[in-house]
Design a protein around this motif. Structure first.
Motif, mmCIF file in Angstrom:
data_model
loop_
_atom_site.group_PDB
_atom_site.id
_atom_site.type_symbol
_atom_site.label_atom_id
_atom_site.label_comp_id
_atom_site.label_asym_id
_atom_site.label_seq_id
_atom_site.Cartn_x
_atom_site.Cartn_y
_atom_site.Cartn_z
ATOM 1 N N THR A 51 0.830 -1.268 -0.080
ATOM 2 C CA THR A 51 -0.011 0.014 0.033
ATOM 3 C C THR A 51 0.771 1.263 -0.015
ATOM 4 N N SER A 52 2.115 1.109 0.375
ATOM 5 C CA SER A 52 2.984 2.249 0.475
ATOM 6 C C SER A 52 4.181 2.076 -0.522
ATOM 7 N N ALA A 53 4.180 1.752 -1.681
ATOM 8 C CA ALA A 53 5.184 1.596 -2.598
ATOM 9 C C ALA A 53 6.074 2.433 -2.995
ATOM 10 N N PRO A 54 5.535 3.840 -2.841
ATOM 11 C CA PRO A 54 6.545 5.178 -2.958
ATOM 12 C C PRO A 54 7.393 5.118 -2.141
ATOM 13 N N LEU A 55 7.349 4.550 -0.784
ATOM 14 C CA LEU A 55 8.302 4.603 0.241
ATOM 15 C C LEU A 55 9.405 3.661 -0.055
ATOM 16 N N CYS A 56 9.406 2.652 -1.000
ATOM 17 C CA CYS A 56 10.273 1.588 -1.139
ATOM 18 C C CYS A 56 11.621 2.384 -1.890
ATOM 19 N N GLU A 57 12.721 2.073 -1.244
ATOM 20 C CA GLU A 57 14.074 2.438 -1.745
ATOM 21 C C GLU A 57 14.840 1.553 -2.422
ATOM 22 N N THR A 58 14.926 0.503 -1.892
ATOM 23 C CA THR A 58 15.753 -0.667 -2.643
ATOM 24 C C THR A 58 14.985 -1.981 -2.362
ATOM 25 N N VAL A 59 15.559 -2.657 -3.153
ATOM 26 C CA VAL A 59 15.010 -4.200 -3.275
ATOM 27 C C VAL A 59 16.309 -5.133 -3.338
ATOM 28 N N THR A 60 16.370 -6.021 -2.374
ATOM 29 C CA THR A 60 17.374 -7.154 -2.443
ATOM 30 C C THR A 60 16.817 -8.575 -2.694
ATOM 31 N N VAL A 61 17.502 -9.228 -3.701
ATOM 32 C CA VAL A 61 17.069 -10.485 -4.066
ATOM 33 C C VAL A 61 17.927 -11.366 -3.898
ATOM 34 N N SER A 62 18.058 -12.600 -2.917
ATOM 35 C CA SER A 62 19.226 -13.259 -2.958
ATOM 36 C C SER A 62 18.558 -14.944 -3.003
ATOM 37 N N ILE A 63 19.592 -15.828 -3.185
ATOM 38 C CA ILE A 63 19.318 -17.164 -3.095
ATOM 39 C C ILE A 63 20.149 -17.538 -1.898
ATOM 40 N N THR A 64 19.769 -18.530 -1.137
ATOM 41 C CA THR A 64 20.253 -18.912 0.156
ATOM 42 C C THR A 64 21.512 -19.764 -0.269
ATOM 43 N N PRO A 65 22.543 -19.776 0.660
ATOM 44 C CA PRO A 65 23.738 -20.973 0.400
ATOM 45 C C PRO A 65 23.114 -22.176 0.439
ATOM 46 N N GLY A 66 23.734 -22.816 -0.540
ATOM 47 C CA GLY A 66 23.703 -24.136 -0.485
ATOM 48 C C GLY A 66 22.329 -24.575 -1.646
ATOM 49 N N ALA A 67 21.590 -23.670 -1.855
ATOM 50 C CA ALA A 67 20.477 -23.978 -2.968
ATOM 51 C C ALA A 67 20.831 -24.162 -4.371
ATOM 52 N N VAL A 68 22.280 -23.736 -4.782
ATOM 53 C CA VAL A 68 22.766 -24.042 -6.090
ATOM 54 C C VAL A 68 23.680 -25.085 -5.847
#
Length: 141
Positions: A82-99
């Protein structure tokens, strides 16, 4: 004598050749995981928060990764749908050992290599909003 010499050299040569090929597969998988997190972070920067398209972007490139091994975090903490304009950064990660890369190197004690965590952080952009209300085609899962 030549046959014995060839047999000794051929064993070492083929072991080295197989090792180089396997190392290339490991680096290819590493590069694919980096690209998968980059593409997913790019999708997360321009699409709605926690859209299914973000995880689909990673699993398209690396189908062996389970969806629960993918983490998506928006900052600051007050950021929500509901407050998308407040978003500044996004971090996407794959956990260790998943690959995991299964190797085929003979006479080696390890048969699989677990990759570390892969993370990409980007500044959020439109979060699905665009002039005229046209949805971003990248955001459809």
């Amino acid at each position: 004598v030549a046959v014995v010499e060839f047999a000794l050299v051929a064993v070492v040569f083929f072991l080295l050749l197989i090792g180089i090929l396997e190392w290339g597969r490991v680096l290819f998988t590493w590069n694919t995981a980096v690209e998968a997190t980059r593409a997913a972070a790019r999708t997360a920067a321009v699409c709605d928060l926690n859209a299914a398209a973000i995880k689909a972007r990673i699993t398209t490139l690396l189908p062996q990764i389970p969806a629960d091994a993918i983490d998506i975090h928006y900052l600051p903490a007050q950021c929500s749908a509901t407050s998308a304009p407040l978003c500044e950064t996004v971090t996407v990660s794959i956990t260790p050992g998943a690959v995991v890369v299964d190797t085929f190197i003979p006479f080696v004690s390890f048969s699989s290599i677990e990759m570390p965590s892969f993370t990409t952080t980007l500044t959020t952009e439109s979060l699905q909003s665009s002039p005229g209300g046209v949805a971003n085609p990248v955001c459809s899962p």
